[in-house]
Design an enzyme around this catalytic site. Structure first.
Site, PDB file in Angstrom:
ATOM      1  N   ASP A 207       9.359   2.913   1.867  1.00 15.05           N
ATOM      2  CA  ASP A 207       8.173   3.632   2.224  1.00 15.05           C
ATOM      3  C   ASP A 207       7.936   3.338   3.746  1.00 15.05           C
ATOM      4  O   ASP A 207       7.593   2.132   4.173  1.00 15.05           O
ATOM      5  CB  ASP A 207       6.961   3.098   1.372  1.00 15.05           C
ATOM      6  CG  ASP A 207       5.767   3.837   2.001  1.00 15.05           C
ATOM      7  OD1 ASP A 207       5.419   4.489   2.977  1.00 15.05           O
ATOM      8  OD2 ASP A 207       4.607   3.673   1.225  1.00 15.05           O
TER       9      ASP A 207
ATOM     10  N   GLU B 261       7.649  -1.476   1.591  1.00 14.85           N
ATOM     11  CA  GLU B 261       7.532  -1.345   2.952  1.00 14.85           C
ATOM     12  C   GLU B 261       8.329  -2.293   3.653  1.00 14.85           C
ATOM     13  O   GLU B 261       8.225  -3.407   3.384  1.00 14.85           O
ATOM     14  CB  GLU B 261       6.145  -1.433   3.271  1.00 14.85           C
ATOM     15  CG  GLU B 261       4.978  -0.702   2.842  1.00 14.85           C
ATOM     16  CD  GLU B 261       3.523  -1.290   2.942  1.00 14.85           C
ATOM     17  OE1 GLU B 261       3.105  -1.406   4.076  1.00 14.85           O
ATOM     18  OE2 GLU B 261       2.971  -1.861   1.898  1.00 14.85           O
TER      19      GLU B 261
ATOM     20  N   LYS C 176       2.467   9.087   7.712  1.00 14.08           N
ATOM     21  CA  LYS C 176       1.642   8.992   8.967  1.00 14.08           C
ATOM     22  C   LYS C 176       2.231   9.352  10.168  1.00 14.08           C
ATOM     23  O   LYS C 176       1.939  10.173  11.056  1.00 14.08           O
ATOM     24  CB  LYS C 176       1.335   7.501   9.117  1.00 14.08           C
ATOM     25  CG  LYS C 176       0.492   7.185   7.784  1.00 14.08           C
ATOM     26  CD  LYS C 176       0.173   5.574   8.031  1.00 14.08           C
ATOM     27  CE  LYS C 176      -0.787   5.007   7.027  1.00 14.08           C
ATOM     28  NZ  LYS C 176      -2.131   5.458   6.994  1.00 14.08           N
TER      29      LYS C 176
ATOM     30  N   GLN D  59       4.447   3.775   8.007  1.00 13.04           N
ATOM     31  CA  GLN D  59       3.967   3.225   9.302  1.00 13.04           C
ATOM     32  C   GLN D  59       5.101   2.864  10.208  1.00 13.04           C
ATOM     33  O   GLN D  59       4.983   2.818  11.307  1.00 13.04           O
ATOM     34  CB  GLN D  59       3.156   2.021   9.057  1.00 13.04           C
ATOM     35  CG  GLN D  59       2.011   2.174   8.056  1.00 13.04           C
ATOM     36  CD  GLN D  59       0.958   1.332   8.264  1.00 13.04           C
ATOM     37  OE1 GLN D  59       0.844   0.257   9.203  1.00 13.04           O
ATOM     38  NE2 GLN D  59      -0.197   1.341   7.328  1.00 13.04           N
TER      39      GLN D  59
ATOM     40  N   ARG E   9      -4.502  -6.210  11.923  1.00 12.09           N
ATOM     41  CA  ARG E   9      -3.340  -5.449  12.300  1.00 12.09           C
ATOM     42  C   ARG E   9      -3.526  -4.654  13.442  1.00 12.09           C
ATOM     43  O   ARG E   9      -4.521  -3.683  13.722  1.00 12.09           O
ATOM     44  CB  ARG E   9      -3.084  -4.331  10.822  1.00 12.09           C
ATOM     45  CG  ARG E   9      -1.912  -3.681  11.163  1.00 12.09           C
ATOM     46  CD  ARG E   9      -1.715  -2.771  10.298  1.00 12.09           C
ATOM     47  NE  ARG E   9      -2.799  -1.687  10.048  1.00 12.09           N
ATOM     48  CZ  ARG E   9      -3.010  -0.893   8.908  1.00 12.09           C
ATOM     49  NH1 ARG E   9      -2.454  -1.004   7.846  1.00 12.09           N
ATOM     50  NH2 ARG E   9      -4.136  -0.044   8.868  1.00 12.09           N
TER      51      ARG E   9
ATOM     52  N   TRP F  76       0.888  -1.092  -0.074  1.00 11.24           N
ATOM     53  CA  TRP F  76      -0.100   0.144  -0.042  1.00 11.24           C
ATOM     54  C   TRP F  76       0.811   1.420   0.009  1.00 11.24           C
ATOM     55  O   TRP F  76       1.869   1.374   0.894  1.00 11.24           O
ATOM     56  CB  TRP F  76      -0.795   0.022   1.344  1.00 11.24           C
ATOM     57  CG  TRP F  76      -1.992   1.102   1.303  1.00 11.24           C
ATOM     58  CD1 TRP F  76      -1.652   2.480   1.253  1.00 11.24           C
ATOM     59  CD2 TRP F  76      -3.422   0.975   0.959  1.00 11.24           C
ATOM     60  NE1 TRP F  76      -2.880   3.186   0.973  1.00 11.24           N
ATOM     61  CE2 TRP F  76      -3.852   2.179   0.969  1.00 11.24           C
ATOM     62  CE3 TRP F  76      -4.197  -0.051   0.725  1.00 11.24           C
ATOM     63  CZ2 TRP F  76      -5.240   2.444   0.718  1.00 11.24           C
ATOM     64  CZ3 TRP F  76      -5.493   0.339   0.841  1.00 11.24           C
ATOM     65  CH2 TRP F  76      -6.049   1.347   0.666  1.00 11.24           C
TER      66      TRP F  76
HETATM   67  C1  LIG Z   1       3.020   2.052   3.874  1.00 14.11           C
HETATM   68  C2  LIG Z   1       2.055   3.199   3.396  1.00 14.11           C
HETATM   69  N1  LIG Z   1       2.842   4.166   2.633  1.00 14.11           N
HETATM   70  C3  LIG Z   1       1.533   5.019   2.037  1.00 14.11           C
HETATM   71  C4  LIG Z   1       0.407   5.183   2.468  1.00 14.11           C
HETATM   72  C5  LIG Z   1      -0.434   6.240   1.979  1.00 14.11           C
HETATM   73  O1  LIG Z   1      -0.481   7.209   2.785  1.00 14.11           O
HETATM   74  P1  LIG Z   1      -1.747   8.397   2.901  1.00 14.11           P
HETATM   75  O2  LIG Z   1      -2.978   7.606   3.257  1.00 14.11           O
HETATM   76  O3  LIG Z   1      -1.410   9.271   4.057  1.00 14.11           O
HETATM   77  O4  LIG Z   1      -1.646   8.835   1.564  1.00 14.11           O
HETATM   78  C6  LIG Z   1       0.029   4.519   3.406  1.00 14.11           C
HETATM   79  C7  LIG Z   1      -1.429   4.306   3.904  1.00 14.11           C
HETATM   80  O5  LIG Z   1      -1.957   3.568   4.539  1.00 14.11           O
HETATM   81  C8  LIG Z   1       0.768   3.284   3.934  1.00 14.11           C
HETATM   82  O6  LIG Z   1       0.258   2.358   4.664  1.00 14.11           O
END
Ligand SMILES: Cc1ncc(COP(=O)(O)O)c(C=O)c1O
Length: 440
Positions: free
Chosen positions: A241, A208, A270, A244, A404, A136
């Site tokens: 990324d 991630e 976040k 989280q 989660r 994500w």
């Molecule tokens: C790992 C990761 N990257 C990016 C995003 C996207 O972030 P945003 O919702 O602030 O655009 C999320 C959202 O859940 C995320 O979990």
């Protein structure tokens, strides 16, 4: 609690629905790990809001930072810098390895990844971006193109050159090769497939460190080193990324420190703003200079805004002052112990995994086949909410149902115990109810 005048219409009568069902009560107040609905009912928050409130909801330091911003400036012309923005860029540069020295401050995680993708394309002169199954990265078009867990269908063509690697999911091996212990075969096969699909323009891999929405997938030791080697062999950039995982959830300032692999590009979001919208794309001096020379532009309305930068400085202060990295590990152990206790009691809990205060609980119909129990998982999640515990169930298509569990890093042992007791009660009640209906 709320004094706002509301009509008698349904609450969502004038809202666009965006994917998940709305909670059945309005939330009026949030502090630490707790929420209160407009009837004053207390709810434990095991999702840290939308994974942003790592230092707890409405932390007094965030409230003070907002006041400071009000006394100074909230928002400025995009070409203007302010003391908190400069201070935040300097602070991050001190926390990060020397090559991650230049930050672009935006609002959301999707935006930060969008910028990372644009920068990677411009710097490399290539256009193919490789993501992972179950990832994500955001809801804007570029980020969504490498978002493989949900939301791909219905919008026509996504970004050309979006390619895919299988995530190292040891509980459901993507290439049906391992069981419970990933040996990295999926990665080598994945890169063979990427090479086969590529038009010769591989720009970057985006990942991630622990895939979260995809079901809390913790890669095996040495995995990210191998990914980086694959990238280097192909002249690709490696983007982490850390929406989280940065700032404490895994017990470190950044998850890449735990895995021992430094990315070429880092995105933060976040957890940086402590509940206010703030994200950052962090790159090297050399990449910044090159992209600047090539005409990189990305001035959004809220780029370099002072308000969220004030909040981020407070987040970083609290992270250090309250030793939240250590706390995430200590409380993470307590949480994991509670979840394993539940697994011993309830057959539906097939797997418990994760580390720090990012834990995943996989719900299965039977432990041998590992077939997901999405419907029961949803029913238990709903019952938890009725009993005063807000939980997030993520489902990877129809392939898996996973809670989660990620409370704020400030969560207490007592709150963890309360949460575990609520899950225990909810599982027992929903399963008993299901057995009763089946018998009737
Ligand atoms: C790992 C990761 N990257 C990016 C995003 C996207 O972030 P945003 O919702 O602030 O655009 C999320 C959202 O859940 C995320 O979990």
């Amino acid at each position: 609690m709320s004094t706002l005048p509301l009509s008698n219409e349904p609450w969502d009568a004038h809202l666009v629905r965006y994917g998940m069902p709305f909670a059945s009560s309005l939330v009026a107040k949030a502090r630490g790990t707790l929420l209160w609905d407009s009837e004053g009912r207390e709810i434990l928050d095991f999702t840290s809001g939308q994974m942003c409130a790592t230092i707890g909801h409405n932390h007094p330091r965030i409230v003070a930072a907002i006041r400071d911003a009000c006394a100074g400036a909230l928002h400025l012309y995009s070409g203007m810098l302010s003391p908190p923005v400069v201070a935040l860029s300097q602070r991050l540069a001190r926390m990060l390895p020397p090559h991650l020295s230049r930050a672009l401050f935006l609002s959301t995680g999707g935006e930060a990844n969008e910028a990372a993708i644009k920068l990677a394309k411009m710097h490399s002169g290539r256009y193919e971006i490789v993501g992972f199954t179950g990832s994500w990265h955001g809801m804007t078009s570029g980020a969504q193109s490498v978002n493989y867990v949900a939301g791909r269908q219905g919008y026509g063509p996504l970004m050309p050159g979006s390619l895919l690697l299988p995530a190292p999911n040891a509980y459901h091996c993507p290439v049906r090769h391992c069981r419970d212990q990933c040996d990295g075969t999926c990665l080598d096969i994945g890169f063979d497939m990427v090479d086969a699909q590529s038009t010769g323009s591989l720009a970057a891999v985006i990942a991630e460190p622990v895939e979260s929405s995809g079901g809390v997938i913790v890669p095996p030791d040495g995995y990210w080193q191998k990914v980086k080697e694959h990238c280097q062999k192909r002249g690709m950039l490696f983007i982490f990324d850390e929406a989280q995982t940065a700032f404490g959830r895994l017990g470190r300032d950044f998850a890449f420190q735990h895995f021992g692999v430094e990315p070429d590009v880092l995105t933060l979001s976040k957890t940086l703003g402590g509940g206010l919208p703030l994200s950052a794309t962090v790159i090297s001096e050399e990449m910044e200079e090159d992209c600047h020379q090539k005409g990189f532009i990305h001035p959004t309305s809220h780029v370099s805004d002072p308000l969220p930068a004030h909040a981020a400085l407070a987040v970083l202060d609290v992270l250090a002052e309250e030793s939240l990295n250590d706390r995430a590990l200590t409380m993470g152990k307590e949480l994991a112990a509670g979840l394993h206790w539940l697994q011993d009691r309830h057959e539906i809990i097939g797997d418990v995994r994760g580390f720090g205060l990012l834990q995943g609980v996989e719900l299965v119909k039977d432990r041998r086949t590992r077939a997901p129990d999405v419907a029961t998982g949803r029913a238990i999640t709903a019952r938890c909410m009725e009993l005063g515990l807000s939980m997030n169930i993520v489902s990877v298509g129809q392939m898996a149902a996973i809670w989660r569990i990620a409370p704020p890093l400030t969560v207490s042992k007592d709150e963890i115990d309360r949460g575990i007791a609520i899950i225990d009660q909810a599982v027992a009640e929903v399963l008993a109810d299901g057995a009763r209906v089946a018998a009737e």
